[in-house]
Design an enzyme around this catalytic site. Sequence first.
Site, PDB file in Angstrom:
ATOM      1  N   GLY A   1       6.291  -4.857  -9.108  1.00  0.00           N
ATOM      2  CA  GLY A   1       7.541  -5.610  -8.948  1.00  0.00           C
ATOM      3  C   GLY A   1       7.861  -5.868  -7.490  1.00  0.00           C
ATOM      4  CB  SER A   2      11.098  -6.465  -5.861  1.00  0.00           C
ATOM      5  OG  SER A   2      11.503  -7.388  -6.818  1.00  0.00           O
ATOM      6  CB  THR A   3       7.797  -1.940  -4.589  1.00  0.00           C
ATOM      7  OG1 THR A   3       6.852  -2.204  -5.617  1.00  0.00           O
ATOM      8  CG2 THR A   3       8.929  -1.115  -5.144  1.00  0.00           C
ATOM      9  CG  LEU A   4       3.048  -6.348  -4.024  1.00  0.00           C
ATOM     10  CD1 LEU A   4       2.432  -4.997  -4.254  1.00  0.00           C
ATOM     11  CD2 LEU A   4       2.373  -7.370  -4.901  1.00  0.00           C
ATOM     12  CE  LYS A   5      10.637 -10.037  -4.137  1.00  0.00           C
ATOM     13  NZ  LYS A   5      11.948  -9.877  -4.761  1.00  0.00           N
TER      14      LYS A   5
END
Lengths: 661, 122
Positions: A289-293
Amino acid sequence: MKVKEKKWIRFRIYVVTTFFLLGFGVILARAYQLQVIERDYLRGIAENGIIGTTKLPPERGTIYDREGNELAISVQVGSVFAHPKQIKEKSKTARQLSRILGEKKTRILKLLRRDRSFVWIKRKISPTLTQQVSDLKIGGIGVTTETRRYYPGREIAAHLIGFSGADNQGLEGLEKRYDDSLKGPQHRLIRMRDALGRSFSINRTDPSGRGMHHLLLTIDKEIQYKAQQALKIAVKKTRARGGHCIVVNPETGEILAMAVVPEFNPNAFSKYRPDQWRNRIVTDCFEPGSTLKAFLLSAALEESVVTPLSQFDCEEGEYKVGGRVVHDTHKYGKLSVSDIIVHSSNIGAIKIGQKLGYARFCSYLKKFGFSSKTGIGLLGERKGFIRKPEKARTIDRATLFFGQGMTATSLQLTMAMAAIANGGKLMRPYVVKKIVDESGGLVEETHPKVVRRVISTRTAMRVAEILEGVVGSEGTAPKAAIRGFRVAGKTGTSQKVDPKTKRYSKSKYVAIFVGFAPVERPKLVILALVDEPKGVAYGGLVAGPVFKDVGSWSLNHLKVNPQPDLLTVAEAKAKALVSDTPKDSGNSARLEEVNKIAGELRQGLLPDFRGMGMREVLKRGRALGLKVSLKGSGLAVKQKPEAGSPLNAVNRVSVSFNPPG
Amino acid sequence: MTRPEKLSRMMVSRNAKTGIRVRNSRFKKRRSRFTRRQGLLIILMMLFFMGSGISYVWSNFEKTQIGYDLSQLKKEEMRLQEINRKLRLELALLKSPQNLQSKAVKDLGLRQPTPEQIVMLP
């Protein structure tokens, strides 16, 4: 005379010869008797001299945490067995045994009546009970010593350590992985009795050439416990399916805690389902999810395709790409790169990603350790998956930038964040610090190992600064902020794929927070993941508090000094001033003190520490954000710099103490 | 006449000149005696051999005794090691965070400190 003498001599020769021959004959006869005639009988006697040979219970090495606390230890226990065919009075025997062992007589009787030559009556009981049984001296009933593995911490690090079975073989986790090292050699004890009836024993080791080794882990028992507790509370509160929490030292890659909920107790592992034994931190993959940002930002900054201030249009929350519409949770117009990360805008991420390029981002993700094993050396570790550029559709190319369409393990995600915390260097994670032999000699030691440099130190610092905003009041995870420390991190809320429909589920989410503290010199990287929380599923709200709990407690445990921001302290004191109207006399002293500190802060001058005790000096010094060094004991008599020096020029103050009187 | 016969006749016959019967056998005997020095040497050697024999037997006996003691002590060591392991297990159980927390919170009424309450010594 001459003849007479000769005869006498001859006679004497005959006598002596006969004597010797007879003697020799007797010896021969005796030898024949012993060696041939009575051979079997004597062998029986000799073997009776050997009271018995006992196979000593195989030993198993102890598993310690980093402080030397036992996490798994083997002790000797007794077991009672029977040869049913040799027992005559079965009912009486069963009654006697049931009285000592506390088992039902009928159960024992059933065992004794079985048509077998050997049955276990009861295994792994206290040696005092087996002593009582052997004192009964019933023919056909025997006792033996075995070892039993105990896990004194119960659920603590159970998924990591695993457990070993009844026959001293590792079945799960580290017990299985390091079975060869932990298993001791087989000892055989030959007990004998000499002619005088004194017993003695000879210890024979089976020649396997292998010694028993102990494991020293990198796990900190206390942090592990705290991680499990905090996670358990969060999982219970959100009625989630489970959760993971990992605590890593970013400088070395040492795993300090590895918690999986639901827990299991390895002392009674058979009461749990096998899927509850699994160390899901390495065996389960999910979409990050957004942690990849955070990694998108790292790659984009490293490649200089954007700056933190570059502006992107976030299309008011709706963006059409590859025939699909991507949404943001909140509608945004133009946002800077750092705001895109802080507010976690998917559309913004796609735009940054499009500038960076899918293939380039993939190569960065690989450099961060995704889609390959971390090298931690745990059983069942999975690699995760990233779609190859040539196989990715337009929509796949877009969604990857906010963490959809790829999978990773919790450990991979933690280590990748640790790389940012560690100035851009990806470390190899490890859990076994040392392997030592029985006498404590070092057999093997694991040293920190840099896998590769992923981004430059400068980029890492810039990313950390932007990620600090995530826990700010504007960010997605204010609940992850730890008082007294600068914290950086990233939230993530990813949809799970429904195994039935093969589509993203609308009700099943994974809430993640992964971050580190303190930002200026990271000591801990913590990942908190809650699987399928019910109700609100945002990473910042669900997993953030776990991070905060574990982080604040662990930093305190590791004796990392909190550094309260001068401003916030002043703010707090000012608030206290306003709200603390003198309601009662007990409060007035405190009010006076607050007044004093606030006054000093307003003036910006160093206070006079003279006459104060050590505790007071440390407290006041810290409130002012000063480093205090102490000399002597008693009450403060001297300080350097002098009282009244401007505060903004001072960051260290040394105070001398003398006993009063 | 064979030589021994001649000799024996000489031994029993009287001296032709003096008429005294010569008893050679006595002189022979006397000649075979050891000197005092040799005697002393023989006694010393006998003492030496006896001494070394006794000490050999004694050391063997001691060896056996020590062997027995050693096997007893080995047994004792194994027993004590096992007790030690059990005590370590008990200590680990008592020191487990679950146990300590419940003791601290329930029995002693302690609680986690707030950041302000923690004073780090430099």
